[in-house]
Design a protein around this motif. Structure first.
Motif, PDB file in Angstrom:
ATOM      1  N   MET A 199       4.462   4.745   3.141  1.00  0.00           N
ATOM      2  CA  MET A 199       5.205   4.068   3.192  1.00  0.00           C
ATOM      3  C   MET A 199       4.222   2.235   2.561  1.00  0.00           C
ATOM      4  N   ASP A 200       5.507   2.225   1.683  1.00  0.00           N
ATOM      5  CA  ASP A 200       5.552   1.376   0.259  1.00  0.00           C
ATOM      6  C   ASP A 200       5.663  -0.753   1.623  1.00  0.00           C
ATOM      7  N   GLU A 201       4.472  -0.823   1.852  1.00  0.00           N
ATOM      8  CA  GLU A 201       4.399  -2.728   1.964  1.00  0.00           C
ATOM      9  C   GLU A 201       6.141  -2.971   3.222  1.00  0.00           C
ATOM     10  N   PRO A 202       5.550  -1.646   4.244  1.00  0.00           N
ATOM     11  CA  PRO A 202       6.300  -1.237   5.958  1.00  0.00           C
ATOM     12  C   PRO A 202       6.563  -3.453   6.426  1.00  0.00           C
ATOM     13  N   SER A 203       5.624  -3.478   6.049  1.00  0.00           N
ATOM     14  CA  SER A 203       5.952  -4.954   7.140  1.00  0.00           C
ATOM     15  C   SER A 203       5.884  -6.198   6.431  1.00  0.00           C
ATOM     16  N   SER A 227       0.787   1.092   1.613  1.00  0.00           N
ATOM     17  CA  SER A 227       0.657   0.397   0.371  1.00  0.00           C
ATOM     18  C   SER A 227       1.239  -0.834   1.268  1.00  0.00           C
ATOM     19  N   GLU A 228      -0.071  -2.164   1.607  1.00  0.00           N
ATOM     20  CA  GLU A 228      -0.224  -3.471   2.270  1.00  0.00           C
ATOM     21  C   GLU A 228      -0.931  -4.035   1.921  1.00  0.00           C
ATOM     22  N   LEU A 267      -5.310   3.585   4.108  1.00  0.00           N
ATOM     23  CA  LEU A 267      -4.655   1.979   3.682  1.00  0.00           C
ATOM     24  C   LEU A 267      -5.100   2.632   1.869  1.00  0.00           C
ATOM     25  N   PHE A 268      -3.998   1.702   1.102  1.00  0.00           N
ATOM     26  CA  PHE A 268      -4.217   1.057  -0.136  1.00  0.00           C
ATOM     27  C   PHE A 268      -3.515  -0.410  -0.076  1.00  0.00           C
ATOM     28  N   CYS A 269      -5.163  -1.060  -0.470  1.00  0.00           N
ATOM     29  CA  CYS A 269      -4.450  -2.816  -0.679  1.00  0.00           C
ATOM     30  C   CYS A 269      -5.585  -3.337  -2.181  1.00  0.00           C
ATOM     31  N   GLY A 270      -4.574  -4.470  -2.273  1.00  0.00           N
ATOM     32  CA  GLY A 270      -5.005  -5.048  -2.970  1.00  0.00           C
ATOM     33  C   GLY A 270      -4.647  -5.696  -3.869  1.00  0.00           C
ATOM     34  N   GLU A 271      -4.053  -6.762  -5.468  1.00  0.00           N
ATOM     35  CA  GLU A 271      -3.611  -7.951  -5.574  1.00  0.00           C
ATOM     36  C   GLU A 271      -2.594  -7.354  -5.867  1.00  0.00           C
ATOM     37  N   SER A 272      -1.298  -7.985  -6.082  1.00  0.00           N
ATOM     38  CA  SER A 272       0.286  -7.679  -6.644  1.00  0.00           C
ATOM     39  C   SER A 272      -0.491  -6.866  -7.924  1.00  0.00           C
ATOM     40  N   GLY A 273       0.434  -6.164  -7.955  1.00  0.00           N
ATOM     41  CA  GLY A 273       0.222  -5.464  -9.281  1.00  0.00           C
ATOM     42  C   GLY A 273      -0.925  -4.226  -9.422  1.00  0.00           C
ATOM     43  N   GLY A 295      -0.915  -1.841  -8.509  1.00  0.00           N
ATOM     44  CA  GLY A 295      -1.010   0.147  -8.671  1.00  0.00           C
ATOM     45  C   GLY A 295      -0.648   0.757  -7.245  1.00  0.00           C
ATOM     46  N   LYS A 296      -0.408  -0.609  -6.033  1.00  0.00           N
ATOM     47  CA  LYS A 296      -0.694   0.603  -4.769  1.00  0.00           C
ATOM     48  C   LYS A 296       0.592   1.221  -4.368  1.00  0.00           C
ATOM     49  N   THR A 297       1.782   0.139  -5.410  1.00  0.00           N
ATOM     50  CA  THR A 297       3.198   0.957  -5.261  1.00  0.00           C
ATOM     51  C   THR A 297       3.186   1.986  -6.184  1.00  0.00           C
ATOM     52  N   THR A 298       2.413   2.184  -6.668  1.00  0.00           N
ATOM     53  CA  THR A 298       2.331   3.300  -8.073  1.00  0.00           C
ATOM     54  C   THR A 298       2.061   5.183  -7.845  1.00  0.00           C
ATOM     55  N   LEU A 299       0.815   4.220  -6.917  1.00  0.00           N
ATOM     56  CA  LEU A 299      -0.188   5.349  -6.012  1.00  0.00           C
ATOM     57  C   LEU A 299       1.148   6.419  -5.002  1.00  0.00           C
ATOM     58  N   THR A 300       1.714   5.060  -4.608  1.00  0.00           N
ATOM     59  CA  THR A 300       2.807   6.104  -3.367  1.00  0.00           C
ATOM     60  C   THR A 300       4.028   6.717  -4.426  1.00  0.00           C
TER      61      THR A 300
END
Length: 215
Positions: free
Chosen positions: A166-170, A198-199, A34-40, A42-47
């Motif tokens: 999966m990028d923020e699937p929930s 990423s969540e 699970l990649f977590c952290g504040e918006s912006g 880089g979680k989505t970039t990692l995916t």
């Protein structure tokens, strides 16, 4: 195994958010990460690095190495990456190519040019495993967000990739649909798949994720 070695990325648009700097990470086969952290952060970039959308789709300055089983992902054609790494996006509608659910589920298998008997076999197995019998042969336009997410997951699962991203699937799901999503993730985990999520919501992954990585 997935490896990121001293990876940095800056989008060509010049945006300051979602860039990455000197990332080193190893993900073993069969791990749920699970990649977590504040918006912006880089979680989505990692995916996008792991599923090949960077650099094949999103342009920018990329340094370092992103390796899948020892080979740099940038050296794979994108269609080959798609067979090894399946992706479910934040909004499943962005990855649909059909108007009915059954056609959408088998779409990836058609692109892989699988024989029709094999596609039918995989469809039956996927629908049974994910408990989607009631969602077959329905209009995608008439489905809830949770139902669309299930179809997106089925469309990836049927191709039998080794890695699922999966990028923020929930993000667009209610509490009941999040439990259904957890059940799908648990099924993939039981198959030994490598799962990368990423969540922002963390609670439903407790007991599933092997590592929580804060960016």
């Amino acid at each position: 195994m997935i490896e990121l070695k001293d990876v940095s990325f800056t989008y060509e648009s010049g945006e300051t958010e979602n860039n990455l700097s000197h990332i080193n990470l190893t993900i073993q086969d069969g791990e749920t990460i699970l990649f977590c952290g504040e918006s912006g952060c880089g979680k989505t970039t990692l995916t996008r690095l792991i599923n090949g959308l960077i650099p094949h789709y999103y342009g920018g300055k990329l340094t370092g190495q992103v390796l899948l089983d020892g080979k740099e992902l940038k050296d794979y054609p994108l269609y080959q990456i798609g067979q090894r790494v399946g992706s479910v996006f934040q909004n499943p509608r962005t990855q649909f190519y059909n108007v009915d659910t059954t056609s959408e589920i088998v779409f990836g298998c058609e692109n892989m040019a699988l024989p029709v008997p094999e596609m039918r076999k995989r469809l039956e197995e996927t629908v049974h495993s994910l408990k989607l019998e009631k969602l077959l042969n329905r209009s995608l336009f008439a489905m809830s967000g949770g139902e669309k997410q299930k179809i997106a997951c089925a469309g990836v699962s049927i191709m039998e990739p080794d890695v699922l991203v999966m990028d923020e699937p929930s993000s667009n799901l209610d509490a009941s649909s999040i439990l259904d999503l957890r059940a799908i993730l648990a099924f993939w985990k039981s198959q030994g798949k490598t799962i990368i999520v990423s969540e922002h919501r963390l609670y439903y992954l407790r007991g599933l994720a092997d590592r929580f990585i804060y960016i």
